[in-house]
Design a protein around this motif. Structure first.
Motif, PDB file in Angstrom:
ATOM      1  N   HIS A  76     -40.812  85.924 -32.067  1.00 10.27           N
ATOM      2  CA  HIS A  76     -41.242  86.984 -32.996  1.00 10.27           C
ATOM      3  C   HIS A  76     -41.226  88.328 -32.268  1.00 10.27           C
ATOM      4  N   HIS A  93     -43.326  90.620 -31.461  1.00  9.45           N
ATOM      5  CA  HIS A  93     -44.300  90.897 -30.410  1.00  9.45           C
ATOM      6  C   HIS A  93     -43.879  90.239 -29.101  1.00  9.45           C
ATOM      7  N   GLN A 102     -42.872  91.849 -25.452  1.00  9.94           N
ATOM      8  CA  GLN A 102     -43.561  91.394 -24.226  1.00  9.94           C
ATOM      9  C   GLN A 102     -42.554  90.932 -23.194  1.00  9.94           C
ATOM     10  N   THR A 105     -42.890  99.807 -31.075  1.00  6.44           N
ATOM     11  CA  THR A 105     -42.722  99.118 -32.360  1.00  6.44           C
ATOM     12  C   THR A 105     -41.821  99.916 -33.289  1.00  6.44           C
ATOM     13  N   GLY A 106     -41.909 101.232 -33.162  1.00  8.39           N
ATOM     14  CA  GLY A 106     -41.096 102.095 -34.020  1.00  8.39           C
ATOM     15  C   GLY A 106     -39.614 101.990 -33.748  1.00  8.39           C
ATOM     16  N   TYR A 118     -38.843  97.146 -34.480  1.00  8.38           N
ATOM     17  CA  TYR A 118     -38.684  96.529 -35.794  1.00  8.38           C
ATOM     18  C   TYR A 118     -37.473  97.055 -36.558  1.00  8.38           C
ATOM     19  N   PRO A 119     -37.222  98.370 -36.516  1.00 12.60           N
ATOM     20  CA  PRO A 119     -35.965  98.815 -37.127  1.00 12.60           C
ATOM     21  C   PRO A 119     -34.748  98.120 -36.509  1.00 12.60           C
ATOM     22  N   LEU A 130     -34.602  95.147 -35.049  1.00 13.74           N
ATOM     23  CA  LEU A 130     -34.542  93.748 -35.478  1.00 13.74           C
ATOM     24  C   LEU A 130     -33.968  93.634 -36.894  1.00 13.74           C
ATOM     25  N   HIS A 131     -34.433  94.517 -37.764  1.00 15.76           N
ATOM     26  CA  HIS A 131     -33.956  94.447 -39.150  1.00 15.76           C
ATOM     27  C   HIS A 131     -32.483  94.837 -39.253  1.00 15.76           C
TER      28      HIS A 131
END
Lengths: 150, 117
Positions: B33, B35, B39, B53-54, B57-58, B60-61
């Motif tokens: 995942h 997170h 790590q 995170t900014g 996640y973009p 990953l998507h």
């Protein structure tokens, strides 16, 4: 390959509410995991969550940038624009109807005339060597049809 | 609070495109995942590379949309529902090509940075 990508795109487009929930849950689970880890390292639950959120930054912004990656932006914008257009047309209904009628009549008239012109004048006759066609008809031997006609 | 005493002193800005390589490489060892991916990158880089995170996640998507990753909801070992990403066959191919691109870049940089003789 291209077809697959398109299908993937279309499927996801119609399920974008679920994608939205998914994204929310995904980011939420990131915060939860990080918080758990900090508590594990000996931080108090409240301060752990607060510092995770601080480090995470602007959740709404992160979601928005991620959402942009789905590539629906332009479709949604197009939908919004059409909605706006329809609203504006409804606002001045009389003008809209008049304009539509004029356009319909204008385009319809032009199309009708063109269809006739195209069929009668522009297209060649549907026979081979149509330029060699002649018309033959009978005339009575004695008549009072003037000679120039014969 | 350790983070506070040690601000992002040794942080290195990620080069454009390297995040994709880092994510693909991390997922080579199995589904993870977001997170855990962050790590893993942080740990394996000796705390030098910290993925925000900014950006994570973009990325990953985006990679999922490109068909290089596939995702699935699973419950993590500490009982938290999380979205796990895994490499697809196309993703593995992409990883190999990113590897060779990276090597090219490293060699090129080394060539340029070599002290003049």
């Amino acid at each position: 390959m291209a077809g697959n990508i398109l299908r993937f795109f279309v499927q996801r487009f119609f399920r974008r509410d679920r994608l939205e929930d998914d994204l929310h849950t995904e980011l939420e689970s990131h915060v939860a995991l990080e918080t758990q880890e900090r508590i594990h390292r000996g931080e108090s639950p409240e301060s752990a969550r607060a510092s995770v959120l601080r480090e995470f930054g602007n959740v709404a912004l992160v979601s928005e940038v991620t959402r942009d990656m789905w590539g629906f932006g332009w479709v949604e914008e197009a939908i919004q624009d059409s909605r706006y257009a329809i609203r504006m047309l409804r606002k001045s209904l009389g003008l809209s109807v008049t304009v539509m009628l004029m356009l319909a009549l204008g385009i319809g008239g032009a199309t009708a005339i063109f269809t006739v012109v195209n069929g009668v004048l522009l297209r060649p006759l549907p026979f081979p060597n149509s330029d060699r066609l002649v018309t033959i008809w009978e005339v009575p031997r004695k008549s009072n049809i003037p000679t120039w006609w014969r | 609070m350790q983070q506070k005493e040690q601000p992002y002193r040794n942080r290195v800005e990620l080069l454009q495109g390297t995040l994709d390589l880092l994510i693909l490489q991390t997922l080579q060892w199995g589904a993870q995942h977001g997170h855990a991916i962050a790590q893993a990158i942080r740990t394996r880089s000796g705390d030098v590379l910290m993925v925000e995170t900014g950006s994570l996640y973009p990325a990953l998507h985006r990679l999922e949309r490109q068909g290089w990753l596939a995702s699935k909801w699973k419950v993590s070992e500490n009982n938290q529902r999380a979205k796990y990403y895994a490499l697809t066959a196309a993703g593995k191919k992409q990883l190999a090509s990113e590897h060779s691109k990276w090597r090219l870049l490293v060699n090129a940089m080394a060539g340029v940075l070599r002290p003049a003789e």
